[in-house]
Design a protein around this motif. Structure first.
Motif, PDB file in Angstrom:
ATOM      1  N   GLU A  30      15.003  60.618 -25.271  1.00 11.34           N
ATOM      2  CA  GLU A  30      14.619  61.671 -24.337  1.00 11.34           C
ATOM      3  C   GLU A  30      15.642  62.780 -24.508  1.00 11.34           C
ATOM      4  O   GLU A  30      16.843  62.561 -24.321  1.00 11.34           O
TER       5      GLU A  30
ATOM      6  N   THR B 149      13.100  65.239 -14.582  1.00 13.33           N
ATOM      7  CA  THR B 149      11.849  65.309 -15.319  1.00 13.33           C
ATOM      8  C   THR B 149      10.731  64.831 -14.411  1.00 13.33           C
ATOM      9  O   THR B 149      10.968  64.157 -13.402  1.00 13.33           O
TER      10      THR B 149
ATOM     11  N   GLU C  25      10.179  63.565 -25.215  1.00 11.89           N
ATOM     12  CA  GLU C  25      10.406  62.153 -25.492  1.00 11.89           C
ATOM     13  C   GLU C  25       9.774  61.832 -26.841  1.00 11.89           C
ATOM     14  O   GLU C  25       8.657  62.276 -27.131  1.00 11.89           O
TER      15      GLU C  25
ATOM     16  N   ARG D 195      14.081  54.959 -16.388  1.00 15.19           N
ATOM     17  CA  ARG D 195      13.774  56.216 -15.694  1.00 15.19           C
ATOM     18  C   ARG D 195      14.555  56.343 -14.391  1.00 15.19           C
ATOM     19  O   ARG D 195      15.073  57.408 -14.064  1.00 15.19           O
TER      20      ARG D 195
END
Length: 213
Positions: free
Chosen positions: A114, A156, A6, A197
């Motif tokens: 990302e 992730t 990131e 996310r």
């Protein structure tokens, strides 16, 4: 091992970021990257402006060959950009290093990316490309992809943590037992970051469980 990095960069460092000079309230989210011969063609969503304003705002960007409206859904506009072959920037460095963009979101305060490389060496190559071409990036996290209860369910660590905590706190229950704001506070991140996310985690899980290869 596949590795996720990131990083952030300033709004004007990324080609599409020039739109913020005219439309500071706009948000841009990259949809995908398609290498096309020597050109990098990004598809991206634009939110927070009328279509005419979007097109006008992109007209004067140095190096851009063409900006095209592809689709619009609920006041969000899918655009496609092509720029000159000799232009070298973040997308060019990513393509040259064979790095996939998992997400890229730009606002007037800057860009947050990302990305995923098939190895740490690929990530290192991208960093070297940025250094060699004086492309300033600030790395905020590097971590390996982790499987979630079975092969192919790769998330992730941050996505796994967010999804697990949301589940544990009852966010997916009906009615919900908590809010995004409460979960974000517990994780020490913004509500916007948490939402991003979760969305990327949903996409990864659906891609690896419901969508056939």
């Amino acid at each position: 091992m596949a590795t996720v990095m990131e990083f952030t960069t300033s709004a004007d460092e990324f080609p599409l970021g020039t739109v913020f000079e005219n439309l500071p309230e706009v948000t841009i989210e990259l949809e995908r990257l398609i290498p096309h011969e020597s050109l990098v063609i990004p598809y991206f969503w634009v939110r927070g402006a009328e279509t005419k304003d979007i097109e006008n705002a992109f007209e004067t960007h140095a190096g851009v060959i063409n900006i095209e409206l592809i689709d619009d859904v609920d006041d969000e506009y899918l655009m496609r950009a092509e720029w000159e072959e000799e232009y070298f920037g973040i997308l060019s460095a990513l393509a040259k290093s064979n790095i996939a963009v998992l997400s890229g979101v730009g606002r007037t305060v800057g860009w947050r990316f990302e990305v995923r490389g098939e190895s740490r060496e690929a990530i290192s190559e991208f960093r070297t490309e940025c250094q060699d071409h004086e492309i300033p990036i600030e790395i905020t996290a590097i971590h390996a992809l982790l499987p979630v209860q079975g092969e192919g369910y790769e998330l992730t660590e941050t996505q796994r943590e967010a999804l697990a905590l949301a589940y544990e706190r009852g966010y997916f229950n009906s009615p919900r037992e908590t809010t995004l704001a409460e979960i974000a506070d517990e994780l020490g991140i913004t509500q916007q970051s948490l939402s991003s996310r979760l969305k990327r985690g949903y996409r990864r899980l659906i891609s690896n469980t419901l969508i056939s290869s």
